[in-house]
Design an enzyme around this catalytic site. Structure first.
Site, PDB file in Angstrom:
ATOM      1  N   ASN A 114       0.777  -1.203  -0.161  1.00  0.00           N
ATOM      2  CA  ASN A 114       0.102  -0.014  -0.030  1.00  0.00           C
ATOM      3  C   ASN A 114       0.964   1.173   0.113  1.00  0.00           C
ATOM      4  OD1 ASN A 114      -2.590   1.748   0.387  1.00  0.00           O
ATOM      5  ND2 ASN A 114      -1.517   1.908   2.631  1.00  0.00           N
ATOM      6  N   HIS A 116       1.028   5.040   1.411  1.00  0.00           N
ATOM      7  CA  HIS A 116       0.351   5.887   2.208  1.00  0.00           C
ATOM      8  C   HIS A 116       1.182   7.207   2.204  1.00  0.00           C
ATOM      9  CE1 HIS A 116      -1.820   6.668   5.775  1.00  0.00           C
ATOM     10  NE2 HIS A 116      -0.776   7.282   6.458  1.00  0.00           N
ATOM     11  N   SER A 143       5.333   6.394   2.190  1.00  0.00           N
ATOM     12  CA  SER A 143       5.725   5.216   2.644  1.00  0.00           C
ATOM     13  C   SER A 143       5.098   4.253   1.704  1.00  0.00           C
ATOM     14  CB  SER A 143       5.363   4.901   3.933  1.00  0.00           C
ATOM     15  OG  SER A 143       5.784   5.985   4.846  1.00  0.00           O
ATOM     16  N   ASP A 152      -2.507   0.353   8.070  1.00  0.00           N
ATOM     17  CA  ASP A 152      -1.122   1.076   7.855  1.00  0.00           C
ATOM     18  C   ASP A 152      -0.046   0.466   8.694  1.00  0.00           C
ATOM     19  OD1 ASP A 152      -2.499   2.546   5.806  1.00  0.00           O
ATOM     20  OD2 ASP A 152      -3.244   4.060   7.227  1.00  0.00           O
TER      21      ASP A 152
HETATM   22  C1  GRF Z   1      -2.164   8.851  -2.769  1.00  0.00           C
HETATM   23  O1  GRF Z   1      -1.855  10.112  -1.956  1.00  0.00           O
HETATM   24  C2  GRF Z   1      -1.871   7.810  -1.638  1.00  0.00           C
HETATM   25  O2  GRF Z   1      -0.921   7.828  -0.906  1.00  0.00           O
HETATM   26  C3  GRF Z   1      -3.303   7.484  -0.977  1.00  0.00           C
HETATM   27  O3  GRF Z   1      -4.164   7.875  -1.996  1.00  0.00           O
HETATM   28  C4  GRF Z   1      -3.532   8.765  -2.979  1.00  0.00           C
HETATM   29  C5  GRF Z   1      -3.866   8.443  -4.416  1.00  0.00           C
HETATM   30  O4  GRF Z   1      -3.663   9.063  -5.288  1.00  0.00           O
HETATM   31  N1  GRF Z   1      -3.300   6.307  -0.500  1.00  0.00           N
HETATM   32  P1  GRF Z   1      -3.737   8.768  -7.007  1.00  0.00           P
HETATM   33  O5  GRF Z   1      -5.367   7.981  -6.943  1.00  0.00           O
HETATM   34  O6  GRF Z   1      -2.835   7.608  -7.326  1.00  0.00           O
HETATM   35  O7  GRF Z   1      -3.876   9.981  -7.773  1.00  0.00           O
END
Ligand code: GRF
Length: 220
Positions: A114, A116, A143, A152
């Protein structure tokens, strides 16, 4: 160290800018990955358009045939069947905004990571940029971690850092962290594809050889 092409499935809910970075790298041949399918829990996610435009198979699992919004249990049932059919080497959660059950996480037939938007273990959950500003932190970033049932909290594999500027707002930080994400995602996938990060070994808890985890990118 291996040099195989990684078969990657991506779960999304939103814009899919990180998915686009993966698609671009795959198409340019700069990353040894094949994105074999995308699963979205929202039919209106722009990520769906991005995948379709790139001719990547997409499964939209948002509503039951009755028109009712899918429960997470129904989503997981269909998503699992789809993943088993695609048989990926790796599942990437890239902006996937639902919390997955322990049963699903254990049943997925490969490692799952994932992305994050914080320097885990700090700021698990939502609104990370505003929380960083409120706390007056000097550093922030993003991360990539293994997905485990606790939200997370899985082993952090890689991180990209930035210095928080005194003029930063939650919005400006969000934009700066997004740029970091677009570098951290391909960096991480390359480490995994090349076997530098061996997720089977790390998942088995044998991380002695990885004392330096997370691998860090410092981008300012
Ligand atoms: C990112 O900020 C990621 O960290 C979070 O969701 C967002 C996804 O952005 N989990 P995108 O859909 O890839 O533009």
């Amino acid at each position: 160290m291996s040099n195989r092409r990684l078969k990657v499935a991506v779960l999304v809910s939103g814009s899919g800018s990180n998915l686009q970075v993966m698609i671009d790298a795959m198409q340019a041949g700069t990353l040894p990955i094949d994105i074999i399918g995308v699963i979205s829990n929202r039919e209106d996610a722009y990520a769906v358009t991005r995948a379709t435009t790139a001719n990547i198979p997409v499964a939209v699992l948002s509503h039951a045939p009755s028109g009712k919004r899918m429960s997470i249990a129904t989503f997981e049932k269909h998503a699992l069947a789809q993943l088993e059919a695609w048989s990926p080497d790796l599942v990437v959660l890239a902006g996937f905004m639902r919390v997955l059950s322990a049963e699903f996480i254990h049943a997925v037939p490969c490692a799952m990571i994932n992305l994050h938007p914080s320097l885990l273990p700090a700021y698990k959950g939502l609104d990370t940029h505003a929380r960083v500003i409120r706390s007056g932190d000097k550093h922030h970033g993003c991360s990539v971690h293994l997905v485990t049932p606790e939200l997370d909290a899985g082993q952090v594999l890689t991180q990209a850092w930035l210095s928080v500027d005194e003029h930063d707002t939650a919005e400006s930080l969000g934009k700066r962290v997004q740029k970091l994400e677009h570098q951290l995602v391909p960096y991480t996938l390359e480490l995994i594809a090349k076997g530098v990060l061996d997720l089977d070994v790390i998942m088995a808890g044998q991380i002695d050889g990885f004392v330096s985890l997370p691998y860090r990118l410092w981008l300012d």
